[in-house]
Structure formats: structure tokens, C-alpha cells
Motif scaffolding. Structure first.
Motif, PDB file in Angstrom:
ATOM      1  N   ILE A  51       0.830  -1.206   0.000  1.00 38.41           N
ATOM      2  CA  ILE A  51       0.000   0.000   0.000  1.00 38.41           C
ATOM      3  C   ILE A  51       0.862   1.253   0.000  1.00 38.41           C
ATOM      4  CG2 ILE A  51      -1.563   1.355   1.480  1.00 38.41           C
ATOM      5  CD1 ILE A  51      -3.010  -1.192   2.185  1.00 38.41           C
ATOM      6  N   PHE A 405       1.474   7.015   0.031  1.00 38.33           N
ATOM      7  CA  PHE A 405       0.662   5.873  -0.396  1.00 38.33           C
ATOM      8  C   PHE A 405       0.563   5.787  -1.916  1.00 38.33           C
ATOM      9  CE2 PHE A 405      -1.005   7.016   3.821  1.00 38.33           C
ATOM     10  CZ  PHE A 405      -0.895   5.790   4.465  1.00 38.33           C
ATOM     11  N   ALA A 409      -5.126   4.130  -2.569  1.00 44.56           N
ATOM     12  CA  ALA A 409      -4.977   3.279  -1.385  1.00 44.56           C
ATOM     13  C   ALA A 409      -5.825   3.751  -0.215  1.00 44.56           C
ATOM     14  CB  ALA A 409      -3.515   3.197  -0.964  1.00 44.56           C
ATOM     15  N   GLU A 444      -2.135  -3.289   5.397  1.00 41.65           N
ATOM     16  CA  GLU A 444      -1.162  -4.058   4.617  1.00 41.65           C
ATOM     17  C   GLU A 444      -0.981  -5.461   5.182  1.00 41.65           C
ATOM     18  OE1 GLU A 444       2.491  -2.184   2.282  1.00 41.65           O
ATOM     19  OE2 GLU A 444       3.028  -2.620   4.368  1.00 41.65           O
ATOM     20  N   GLU A 449      -6.527  -4.049   0.049  1.00 42.00           N
ATOM     21  CA  GLU A 449      -6.079  -3.186  -1.029  1.00 42.00           C
ATOM     22  C   GLU A 449      -6.321  -1.714  -0.718  1.00 42.00           C
ATOM     23  OE1 GLU A 449      -7.962  -4.421  -4.585  1.00 42.00           O
ATOM     24  OE2 GLU A 449      -6.929  -6.371  -4.683  1.00 42.00           O
ATOM     25  N   THR A 450      -7.219  -1.444   0.212  1.00 48.41           N
ATOM     26  CA  THR A 450      -7.582  -0.060   0.535  1.00 48.41           C
ATOM     27  C   THR A 450      -7.664   0.111   2.048  1.00 48.41           C
ATOM     28  OG1 THR A 450      -8.913   0.009  -1.480  1.00 48.41           O
ATOM     29  CG2 THR A 450      -9.254   1.784   0.114  1.00 48.41           C
TER      30      THR A 450
END
Length: 587
Positions: A51, A405, A409, A444, A449-450
């Protein structure tokens, strides 16, 4: 190793930037019986997409290129410190503000700009940073500063010696080429003399030429070797080899240099040196200066000797020195104001240098305890950094997140939530950055993913727990015993714990680990200190004719706090607290 083996070894290497590094080719990796690669401990962790683009920009140690909402404070510092670029002594500055208000970052930003601008205009200016929370005694501060300036002096001397040695090489090359041209001229002159009918019939114009050539052994006239250069058009770099050097300036007096001057293209012509020997003597002087510097040990010397070495190291060069003392109140609290008194009074004794002090403090009232003389000289200029509000924190986080980032992210509600949490705690930008970084680390680790709102809330709980762990870990042993007694009571179902119950358990704990037993009054004071730290909650309640007592409850997670206490080597000797506590209640 056989040739085949070495060939295989070379084939497994990759060349990066011209150097051999370990290969990232896993074709020769061990394969298990099923034909699949063995999965290592970190393989699963590396399989997810990172990320972060650059996590370091979210750390407190990072100094950004731009500091939002601090332009007023930065401009004020710059207007004070610009005096250093004019060769003058800047006023001393005291910077106040709560934790996380941008004090240190702003001061470091301005100091970097000051040093880069001083190099641009060739004005000698040095800035040194000391964290007084770590370096908290007068001896350590002076020793650290002395060693830093000694190292700088050695580097500058080394650079100057290299320049002078290059000058000597240029002189040797010039004299060598001049010698060759003179020898060819002499050969032509001798041929002319042999054809003359009268060996003493020499042209007057060539007589001085012959005299000059014959009086040196190498075809270079004494005047070209021994004559110092003219003052006009001299190069300032050579006019002052190292700031502070005692070099005799040539004022154009022909009696000093003789009737002849160095030729215009001679390497020494635009320097203060008349001969190669003078250059060599200067190199010897510089090397002696370098060898005379002695590094200060971190302990063992008298403080006045350390100060003397620091003083000499600073005054060796002509320069303006800015000393930045972060957490200056910690230094005053630990060692008094002697250090500040000595530093603020240095300029009256320095000959070549000038010293200015920037003090940074979280305590707005620490100057109340300073000697009036120190207070007046140190606090010439004061700059206050107010806390950030939620909107300002949001701007800071957005600026950093663009670099920290990868694109996409962050969900939209992450930065506003981080800013809101930090704004509730005195507008601490450092806390906001820690919260955002920790949220990213949690996302992470879960291979998300976000980063979403839930990660921020988890990060808030984790940071709070980390703070508690650090506070508990650094408690004195007696405070740990009192806290252990409270935890033991809560584990056994005791609610509304009073001071007497804590004291009884505390005494048994002291006997268990062979520690001194404090009085009940002192234990009550320790409970108040734990209350102030937010580890316990102690409320004074009235018991009517039985007097007043404190009802105590734990304010931190029980199991995590107990684990931290048991990590102490002394408290880890307590094997089983359960029957021990039960026995105390039966009594």
C-alpha cells in the motif's frame, strides 16, 4: 571450486549499477516431491500488493519541503537568522508549543535553507542540532558539540591541504616547462658566443638574461621563485587558505618581494605565497593543527576542559554557528542553566566565530526557573506555535499521503477521521501521522487493497495500547509493585479497591521479591502518580465516621499490562499470584 561450479555461480548473479548482487532468479530453487516451491515464512506476506509508496514521510523524523500553516513562524525565524548570512550574530530564539505543533520540523526546515543559502553565497555558517531529551547533561552537550566541530575542522583542513598540494603540483609543472624553454634559450645563446670574435663582447640586453639563467641551477630566476605575488587581483581563496589563518598580506611593498615579480601566468602569482617552500610550510601548519585536535570522550574529563576544547574547536574558523537545542527544558531540569549560561556568554570571548542559540520547548514556563541573566540573553526572540485544528491537520495528512501511499490506497473517510482523532488530543500532528501510518500498516498486514475507517479505529486502539505499554515498562520498581497489587485484586474479582487492600498485597509482593517496603502514605502517593498517568482511576470517597479512602480501579487492559509487568526481571520471579492473594484476603 571447479570451472563448472564457478560458471553456475556466475550465472546466478545479476549486475545492478555495475556491482554484483544476489540474484532474484529462483529457477534453481529447491523443489519438493510434488514439484512445488517450498513456501518460506515471508512468502505469503510478500504476495500481497504493498500500500505504501514511501512510508518514511509519515514518520516524525521526516522534514518535508513545505510545512502547511506554519509560514508565519518560518518567516519570523528566517528574518532573525538572515543576519548570519551577513556575517552578523543572529539573536537567540526560544520556540514554544505543545507536542506535535511543528516546532522541530519548522526549525530544521529553516536551518537546512540557511546552510544551503550560506553555501550559495560562500558565507561560512554551521547549524548543529542536539536533542536534549537524549543528551541531557552539560558534559554530554558540550562533548557532542565539540566532537562535531572537531570533525568539521578536520574535513576543512583536509580539503585545504588537497588544494595546496594541487598548487604545488602546478608549480612543479610550470617550473619544469619553464626550465625546458630556458635551456633551449641558453643553447642558442652559447652558439652565438662561439661565433663571436671577442668572447667578452656580449650584447647588454643579453647580459642580464645570462646572469639570471646562470644564478639558478634550474633555469628559473631567483625572482620568479622567491618573489611573492602582487596584492592587486589576488585570489581570495588563496588569500585566506582557512578562515582564521594568520597569513601575512602583501601590501605592494617592493622591499618585501624585491625588484622582480612573479610572471603573470605563474601558479603562485595570485596567492599569498612567494615560494613553494612557503606552501609546504603552510601544509605542515595545517597538518599540525589537525593532529592537535583531540576527540572528547563521553565521560571522564573535567567539564571546564570539555568546554575549553569546544570553545577552541568553534573558534578555529571564521563562521556563524547556530546551535539548536530541542527539548531544552529537559536539559535545564536535569542539569540546571549552567550550559545555557556558558553558551549564551561565548560571544564575548570568541575572536573568529559567533554563536546563536535556538531553544525548543514544550513547557511555556520553563524560563521561570532560569537565572535572570540567562533568561535575558537567551530569550531575545520568542516564537509560539499554536496547536493545529482539524482542518489544518487534514491539509497536513493530505500533503503527506500523496507521497506516502500508492494512488487509490485511501478511502475518502480515512484522512478526516485521523484528523478528528488527533484534533481531540491537543492538535497533535505527530499523533495524526502515527495514526495514518499505523492504519496503513494494519491494512497491509491484512492484505487489504484499501485503507478504510475500520483500520483507523484499530490503529487508534493499538497506539493507545502501545502508549500504555511504554509508560508501564518505564515505571520504577515500587510503582510496578503497587500496580501489580491492583491488578492482582481485580483478577480475583475485587471491585472498588481501597488503599488498605492495595497496601496489604503490596507488602507481600515486596517480601516475595525481597524489595524494601514503603510506608502506606508513600504507597498512596504512588497510586496518585498512577492516576495522573491515566493507568488507574482513583477517586476519594467518604466512609462517614470511618474516614475517607480512595476507591481504585484499573484504566488500562488488564492482561496486556500484567504481561508488561511480568517482563520485568524482578517481578517475573513471582510464580503464582492466585493463592498468594487469597491468603491475604483470609487474613
Amino acid at each position: 571450486m571447479s570451472d563448472d561450479d564457478s560458471e553456475i555461480a556466475r550465472s546466478d548473479e545479476v549486475e545492478i549499477d555495475g556491482t554484483n548482487r544476489f540474484s532474484s532468479n529462483f529457477e534453481n530453487a529447491d523443489i519438493d516431491d510434488e514439484g512445488e516451491s517450498n513456501q518460506g515464512l515471508f512468502d505469503d506476506l510478500l504476495s500481497g500488493e504493498p500500500i505504501f509508496e514511501n512510508k518514511e514521510v509519515l514518520r516524525p523524523s521526516y522534514t518535508p519541503h513545505e510545512l502547511p500553516h506554519r509560514s508565519d513562524q518560518i518567516n519570523k525565524m528566517a528574518t532573525i537568522l538572515v543576519a548570519a548570512l551577513r556575517g552578523e550574530t543572529p539573536s537567540n530564539i526560544l520556540i514554544y508549543g505543545k507536542t506535535g505543533t511543528g516546532k522541530t520540523a519548522s526549525a530544521k526546515f529553516v536551518s537546512k535553507e540557511l546552510e544551503s543559502t550560506s553555501q550559495k553565497y560562500s558565507v561560512p555558517c554551521d547549524v548543529e542540532y542536539i536533542n536534549c531529551e537524549v543528551t541531557d547533561t552539560q558534559y554530554r552537550v558540550l562533548a557532542q558539540l565539540a566532537n562535531k566541530f572537531i570533525e568539521k575542522n578536520k574535513r576543512r583542513i583536509a580539503d585545504r591541504v588537497d588544494e595546496l598540494e594541487s598548487l604545488l603540483e602546478a608549480v612543479d609543472a610550470y617550473e619544469s616547462s619553464d626550465s625546458q624553454s630556458t635551456q633551449s634559450t641558453d643553447a642558442g645563446g652559447e652558439a652565438g658566443l662561439q661565433t663571436s670574435s671577442d668572447p667578452f663582447d656580449v650584447d647588454p640586453g643579453s647580459e642580464s638574461e645570462l646572469h639570471t639563467s646562470s644564478s639558478t641551477g634550474d633555469g628559473i630566476s631567483p625572482e620568479s621563485v622567491d618573489s611573492p605575488p602582487e596584492t592587486e587581483g589576488s585570489n581570495e581563496e588563496y588569500a585566506s587558505p582557512v578562515p582564521g589563518d594568520e597569513v601575512d598580506r602583501i601590501d605592494g611593498d617592493d622591499n618585501h618581494r624585491g625588484s622582480e615579480r612573479l610572471s603573470a601566468n605563474h601558479p603562485l602569482e595570485s596567492t599569498p605565497f612567494a615560494t613553494s617552500d612557503e606552501v609546504k610550510d603552510r601544509i605542515t601548519e595545517l597538518e599540525d593543527d589537525r593532529d592537535s585536535f583531540e576527540d572528547v570522550p563521553m565521560t571522564g574529563w573535567p567539564t571546564d576542559r570539555v568546554y575549553s576544547v569546544f570553545f577552541d574547536a568553534v573558534d578555529y574558523d571564521e563562521r556563524v554557528v547556530v546551535i539548536m537545542l530541542d527539548e531544552i527544558d529537559k536539559l535545564v531540569e536535569k542539569s540546571g542553566d549552567d550550559t545555557l549560561y556558558n553558551l549564551s556568554r561565548m560571544n564575548s570571548e570568541l575572536e573568529n566565530s559567533r554563536v546563536s542559540i535556538i531553544g525548543i520547548s514544550n513547557d511555556l514556563k520553563f524560563t521561570d526557573f532560569l537565572d535572570p541573566r540567562v533568561k535575558s540573553s537567551l530569550g531575545e526572540e520568542e516564537i509560539v506555535f499554536p496547536p493545529y485544528d482539524a482542518n489544518q491537520l487534514r491539509d497536513i495528512l493530505e500533503q503527506r499521503s500523496e507521497v506516502a501511499f500508492k494512488k487509490g490506497a485511501l478511502s475518502e473517510d480515512v484522512i478526516p477521521l485521523c484528523a478528528a482523532f488527533a484534533a481531540q488530543e491537543h492538535g497533535d500532528a505527530r499523533r495524526a501521522l502515527d495514526l495514518l501510518r499505523t492504519a496503513g500498516e494494519l491494512a497491509e498486514r491484512s492484505q487489504a487493497e484499501t485503507i478504510v475507517e475500520e483500520h483507523v479505529r484499530q490503529a487508534q486502539d493499538k497506539i493507545e495500547l502501545d502508549r500504555v505499554v511504554e509508560v508501564v515498562r518505564t515505571l520504577p520498581t515500587q510503582s510496578k509493585l503497587v500496580l501489580f497489587a491492583i491488578i492482582s485484586l481485580e483478577k480475583n474479582g475485587v471491585h472498588s479497591i481501597n488503599t488498605g487492600e492495595v497496601f496489604n498485597i503490596y507488602k507481600r509482593l515486596c517480601e516475595e521479591i525481597d524489595a524494601d517496603v514503603l510506608t502506606q502514605r508513600r504507597v498512596t502517593d504512588l497510586i496518585s502518580e498512577l492516576d495522573m498517568l491515566g493507568i488507574v482511576n482513583a477517586i476519594v470517597v467518604s466512609k462517614g465516621r470511618y474516614g475517607r479512602t480512595k476507591e481504585i480501579s484499573l484504566s488500562v487492559p488488564l492482561e496486556e499490562t500484567e504481561a508488561v509487568l511480568l517482563s520485568d526481571s524482578r517481578l517475573s520471579d513471582i510464580d503464582d499470584i492466585q493463592p498468594f492473594v487469597q491468603a491475604r484476603f483470609e487474613n
